[in-house]
Write an enzyme that holds these catalytic residues in place. Structure first.
Site, PDB file in Angstrom:
ATOM      1  N   PHE B 272       0.825  -1.220   0.000  1.00  0.00           N
ATOM      2  CA  PHE B 272       0.000   0.000   0.000  1.00  0.00           C
ATOM      3  C   PHE B 272       0.854   1.264   0.000  1.00  0.00           C
ATOM      4  O   PHE B 272       0.389   2.326   0.422  1.00  0.00           O
ATOM      5  CB  PHE B 272      -0.982  -0.021   1.180  1.00  0.00           C
ATOM      6  N   GLY B 498      -0.016  -8.899  -3.863  1.00  0.00           N
ATOM      7  CA  GLY B 498      -1.384  -9.334  -3.604  1.00  0.00           C
ATOM      8  C   GLY B 498      -2.357  -8.741  -4.602  1.00  0.00           C
ATOM      9  O   GLY B 498      -3.536  -9.074  -4.616  1.00  0.00           O
ATOM     10  N   ARG B 656      -9.202  -1.094 -19.993  1.00  0.00           N
ATOM     11  CA  ARG B 656      -9.582  -2.497 -20.130  1.00  0.00           C
ATOM     12  C   ARG B 656      -9.139  -3.274 -18.888  1.00  0.00           C
ATOM     13  O   ARG B 656      -8.019  -3.092 -18.400  1.00  0.00           O
ATOM     14  CB  ARG B 656      -8.905  -3.085 -21.343  1.00  0.00           C
ATOM     15  N   GLN B 666      -9.103  -5.836  -5.868  1.00  0.00           N
ATOM     16  CA  GLN B 666      -8.308  -4.627  -5.643  1.00  0.00           C
ATOM     17  C   GLN B 666      -9.198  -3.437  -5.290  1.00  0.00           C
ATOM     18  O   GLN B 666      -8.902  -2.663  -4.387  1.00  0.00           O
ATOM     19  CB  GLN B 666      -7.535  -4.267  -6.916  1.00  0.00           C
ATOM     20  N   GLY B 729      -3.854   1.654 -14.679  1.00  0.00           N
ATOM     21  CA  GLY B 729      -3.526   1.113 -13.356  1.00  0.00           C
ATOM     22  C   GLY B 729      -4.607   1.419 -12.340  1.00  0.00           C
ATOM     23  O   GLY B 729      -5.031   2.560 -12.191  1.00  0.00           O
ATOM     24  N   GLU B 732      -4.681   1.942  -6.822  1.00  0.00           N
ATOM     25  CA  GLU B 732      -4.958   2.967  -5.818  1.00  0.00           C
ATOM     26  C   GLU B 732      -6.373   3.537  -5.926  1.00  0.00           C
ATOM     27  O   GLU B 732      -6.915   4.060  -4.962  1.00  0.00           O
ATOM     28  CB  GLU B 732      -3.938   4.110  -5.952  1.00  0.00           C
TER      29      GLU B 732
END
Lengths: 170, 774
Positions: B272, B498, B656, B666, B729, B732
């Site tokens: 994280f 993870g 995508r 996630q 991405g 976050e």
């Protein structure tokens, strides 16, 4: 060594005769002395549940348990779950429902699920059980309460609860 | 230079220092094509993880291992006047006590977070244990090495350190504030139009001050380092999100050629951002192993992860929004303050205000105040996460003032171009995310008035917020090896936190090469593989995909060279005439053969190529972001002020989606950390001493099973035309906006607005005169 205490541990069906510093926790004994590193240390203070193992069938925080206190006890860790019918079903359900991400809390979660299901079968109530006179159905609220001692920082809780639902259905 | 050009030049400088550019117009042929990418599969490392079979750093027990424990300072600032190690050294099993008096010299390195020195992964530039200075409360001032963990822990308590304390600043204040050189790769101060004139003329203005506390990552895996010297070779197992950076950092600190330093970190138990940079204990373990002449393992205790690794800095945002009566923004003004240390990393809360809404007038200004605390760190969505609490709470306040649905307000202010730079987006499907989320949540059934719904003693409310996170392709290299036995190995120095990186990359590589997934092995976390700078930033998926794309191109060239002058149907073919599919290379006319046939004819056991990532030009020129919308329902206990999150839908534009099951996990993980941020997480300081008083998971609360409802995740799932795989991405994005969605839902449930995180029962009872008095 002076000050060490002899102890016989039965771990995953195998007996180990050890001589241990009384400060050694069951967790560190498993990891550093017996090479069973599947059980994890997340806080060393009983707050996260990553170190959960079964001792005589009950789930315990192995980080809070001195190893010498476990003399003669049957300890079961994640490494033996594949030999257990219920353990295997829980593992498979975790995979199917993505009840894990980094995997660090997973050993403790799975051991905890196996013992939690036994506690529930034995009719033990939880803090959210409203009717204490009969068997409580294992609702999502019950599952979440009974599993609340096992933290997952990645946030795989939904998958874990779904896995438990599946195991209890079959 | 105008604003857009200046922003572009900052971004180019960051990219230019570290990577190649992918020429304009070169689009990924895999983008949008069906196949393994996008298939819903279980994570490939799952079977090993559910059986306890993965080896994490602390699971390593090399021969002759000694155990190290750190001693924290008990003052926040000053000087060590004396260290008495005699009682510790006399304790059973103690091998050595390392202090600033006997530690080997460690050369200072640049701190990664400053971006002044992107080669260094050190968390800070301070010469820890090479100085008698104390910079924060909890700084390691001694390391005790003993034969066992128990002996080391005992002896660590026997080390007596004397100090000359000096006055320390541990809390954030305006007096000490300055404007940092940059704020998460952007400028710290931007003005567009005439915002203050717009405020004066506006039909509606809302003003609010929003604060977020210091927070710690608390990955369940404790930070750990196992270091072993073998002559001048150094092998380090480390809980690092950035093994290559740790290698470079240690090489510099200990004056070693980088090729002598081997950092291994295949599996990490959650990061994280907290394991992006190497905190002082990493180098101290290496130094202690050198002094001890044997391998040393140091696992930080949970308390020491609070004291010796940094977390998210606190923020205070003053947000002013102005709008016309139709709910169109006429100005956004966001002044933010955070803390930093000598390494000037700003938790830049201004970031979302620069990019989320169309406005003709905008002023954002980030400042930081230096404090005598441990260096603050990247934490999931640096800047955008606390900043979105401020901006998205303020948008809700504006919607209430206008009597407008908060979703409708956002739709009316959805920009066609970036509000600051004026540049177009590579892709932005936030409208579609709003639509998907609102539909799944049944947002249209929400009653507009606050405190209108009750279920027994529970007040029920719904709130929403938008999410945004910048997206980037960084630097990676992979080593791809094609074996004659029909398998492929892909080596990378990035690792598995993870997130599902290894699963997603195996899916992408299978489709890229036309090789079944079960014949591809993705090996990770070895710093020796090649230069790879992915410290985090949600960048692994696209960056590795880019490197594997490049490796595929190089592989085709190698194999066509092998085929040249033979009886192969590919003899004389050029790379642009062929495609990779069905385990081989084929022309569009269908002529070709398998990889294995090419290797067999050439008598080769394997062919190996190195692929390097390239940054698509348009993603730098235009800027690429991910987007999302959160819809939350909360129940607030009218008697106690307890808040329960009862329902959640998150809808996201992450381009995508490569591996849907892992991607959804996630997003849920980010949302759950956001629930923690909103309702319980706070690193509490004793403001007199700078000591963290809740350094443990019994006192620093993170969400558990009982705090988390079923969370529904939807993806827009439309490829970005400019990015590798069409992906963006998403690591976050999930946390961004969550705290605001909850604060807004609590306002809707109770009519009370809390602008200070976490929203605990005491704050609600204090702010809401009707709660707790029934």
């Amino acid at each position: 060594m002076s000050g060490h205490i002899p102890v016989r541990l039965h771990v995953n069906g195998q007996a180990h005769d050890l001589s241990l510093d009384p400060r050694v926790t069951l967790l560190d004994c498993l990891r550093e002395h017996l090479g069973l590193t599947g059980t994890k240390k997340g806080c060393d203070q009983g707050a996260c549940g990553a170190c959960t193992v079964l001792a005589d069938g009950e789930r315990i925080n192995s980080c809070l348990t001195p190893a010498v206190q476990c003399d003669g006890m049957e300890i079961v860790t994640i490494e033996a779950m594949a030999n257990d019918e219920l353990g295997t079903r829980v593992q498979d359900a975790f995979l199917a429902h993505d009840g894990l991400q980094c995997g660090y809390c997973t050993s403790g979660q799975i051991c905890s699920v196996v013992a939690m299901l036994a506690e529930h079968r034995a009719g033990r109530p939880s803090a959210v059980t409203e009717d204490l006179t009969g068997p409580a159905p294992l609702t999502d609220v019950e599952i979440r309460e009974r599993m609340a001692g096992n933290l997952c920082r990645c946030g795989a809780y939904n998958g874990i609860v779904a896995a438990i639902r599946e195991v209890t259905r079959t | 230079m105008n604003v857009a050009a200046r922003g572009f030049s900052l971004a180019m400088r960051a990219v230019g220092r570290v990577s190649a550019l992918l020429p304009d117009g070169r689009h990924d042929p895999l983008s949008g094509r069906p196949g393994e990418i996008g298939r819903d599969i279980a994570r490939l490392d799952g079977p090993a993880k559910v059986s306890g079979g993965i080896r994490y750093t602390a699971d390593r027990v090399p021969a002759r291992l000694a155990y190290a424990v750190t001693v924290p300072s008990s003052i926040a600032k000053g000087r060590i006047t004396a260290v008495d190690s005699s009682r510790a050294l006399a304790a059973p099993g103690v091998v050595l006590v390392m202090t600033h008096e006997n530690a080997p010299p460690m050369k200072p390195t640049g701190a990664y977070s400053t971006l002044r020195s992107p080669v260094a992964a050190a968390a800070m530039t301070l010469p820890i244990m090479n100085t008698d200075r104390v910079f924060w409360h909890g700084q390691p001032v001694a390391v005790v090495v003993a034969e066992t963990q128990e002996q080391a822990e005992h002896a660590a308590r026997l080390v007596e350190v004397s100090y000359a304390a000096e006055p320390a600043v541990v809390t954030m204040s305006d007096e000490a504030a300055h404007t940092p050189a940059h704020s998460v790769l952007e400028e710290s101060k931007t003005v567009v139009g005439a915002p203050h004139a717009a405020l004066a003329d506006a039909a509606v203005v809302v003003r609010g001050v929003y604060t977020t506390p210091p927070e710690h990552h608390n990955a369940l895996e404790l930070h750990a380092t196992v270091a072993a010297w073998d002559g001048d070779d150094l092998t380090v197992h480390d809980t690092s999100q950035y093994p290559y950076g740790v290698k470079e950092m240690l090489a510099k600190k200990f004056g070693l050629p980088p090729e002598r330093v081997h950092v291994l970190a295949p599996y990490i138990g959650g990061g994280f951002g907290g394991k992006t940079t190497a905190w002082p204990h990493v180098a101290l373990t290496v130094a202690a192993a050198g002094l001890a002449g044997r391998p040393v393992k140091l696992v930080l205790s949970r308390a020491h992860t609070f004291h010796m690794t940094g977390g998210r800095a606190p923020t205070r945002s003053r947000v002013t929004l102005a709008a016309d009566t139709g709910g169109r923004l006429t100005a956004i003004v966001h002044d933010a303050l955070s803390t930093c240390t000598t390494d000037e990393f700003a938790e830049a809360a201004i970031v979302p205000s620069r990019h989320l809404y169309a406005t003709p007038n905008l002023a954002v200004h980030q400042r930081v105040a230096r404090v005598d605390r441990i260096q603050n760190a990247f934490f999931r969505g640096p800047g955008v996460t606390p900043g979105s609490f401020a901006l998205e709470s303020a948008m809700d306040e504006l919607a209430c003032r206008l009597g407008l649905d908060p979703l409708e307000l956002r739709l009316r202010n959805e920009p066609a171009r970036d509000p600051v730079s004026g540049r177009r987006f590579t892709s932005r499907h936030l409208r579609e995310a709003y639509r998907l989320g609102a539909e799944a949540f049944r947002w249209d059934e929400r009653s507009p008035a606050p405190r209108a719904t009750r279920d027994g003693h529970w007040l029920v409310g719904q709130g929403m917020a938008a999410a945004i996170n910048p997206d980037a392709v960084l630097v990676a290299a992979v080593r791809l090896r094609l074996h004659a036995d029909g398998t492929v190995t892909i080596h990378s120095s990035t690792n598995e936190l993870g997130a599902g990186t290894s699963t997603a990359q195996t899916q992408a590589a299978a489709q890229r090469l036309g090789v079944p997934m079960d014949r591809i092995r993705f090996l990770q976390g070895d710093s020796d593989v090649a230069r790879t700078r992915i410290p985090g930033a949600s960048a692994a998926t696209t960056t590795l995909a880019s490197a594997i794309w490049n490796a595929r191109d190089r592989l085709v060239r190698e194999l066509l060279t092998l085929a040249k002058g033979t009886d192969s149907p590919l003899a004389g073919r050029r790379p642009d005439e062929v495609e990779t599919r069905d385990e081989g290379i084929f022309t569009t006319g269908g002529r070709g053969e398998t990889y294995w046939r090419i290797l067999e004819r050439a008598g080769r056991e394997h062919v190996e190529v190195t692929g390097r990532s390239a940054v698509p030009y348009q993603t730098v020129k235009r800027g690429t972001s991910t987007y999302g919308a959160h819809f939350a329902e909360v129940r607030v206990d009218e008697d106690t002020g307890e808040v329960r999150v009862s329902r959640w839908v998150g809808a996201f534009d992450g381009g995508r989606i490569v591996s849907p099951r892992q991607a959804a996990s996630q997003m849920r993980g980010g949302i759950i950390q956001g629930i923690g941020m909103a309702l319980m997480e706070e690193t509490l300081l004793d403001e007199r001493s700078g000591r963290i008083v809740n350094a443990g998971l019994a006192d620093y609360h993170i969400p558990t099973h009982a705090d988390v409802p079923d969370i529904e995740v939807r993806f827009v799932d439309v490829p970005d035309p400019q990015t590798p795989l069409g992906a963006k991405g998403i690591g976050e994005l999930g946390i961004v906006g969550v705290a605001a969605a909850i604060a807004n839902a609590i306002h809707h449930a109770t009519g009370t607005r809390v602008r200070d995180l976490p929203i605990t029962a005491d704050k609600l009872l204090q702010h809401d005169g009707r709660l707790g008095v029934r």
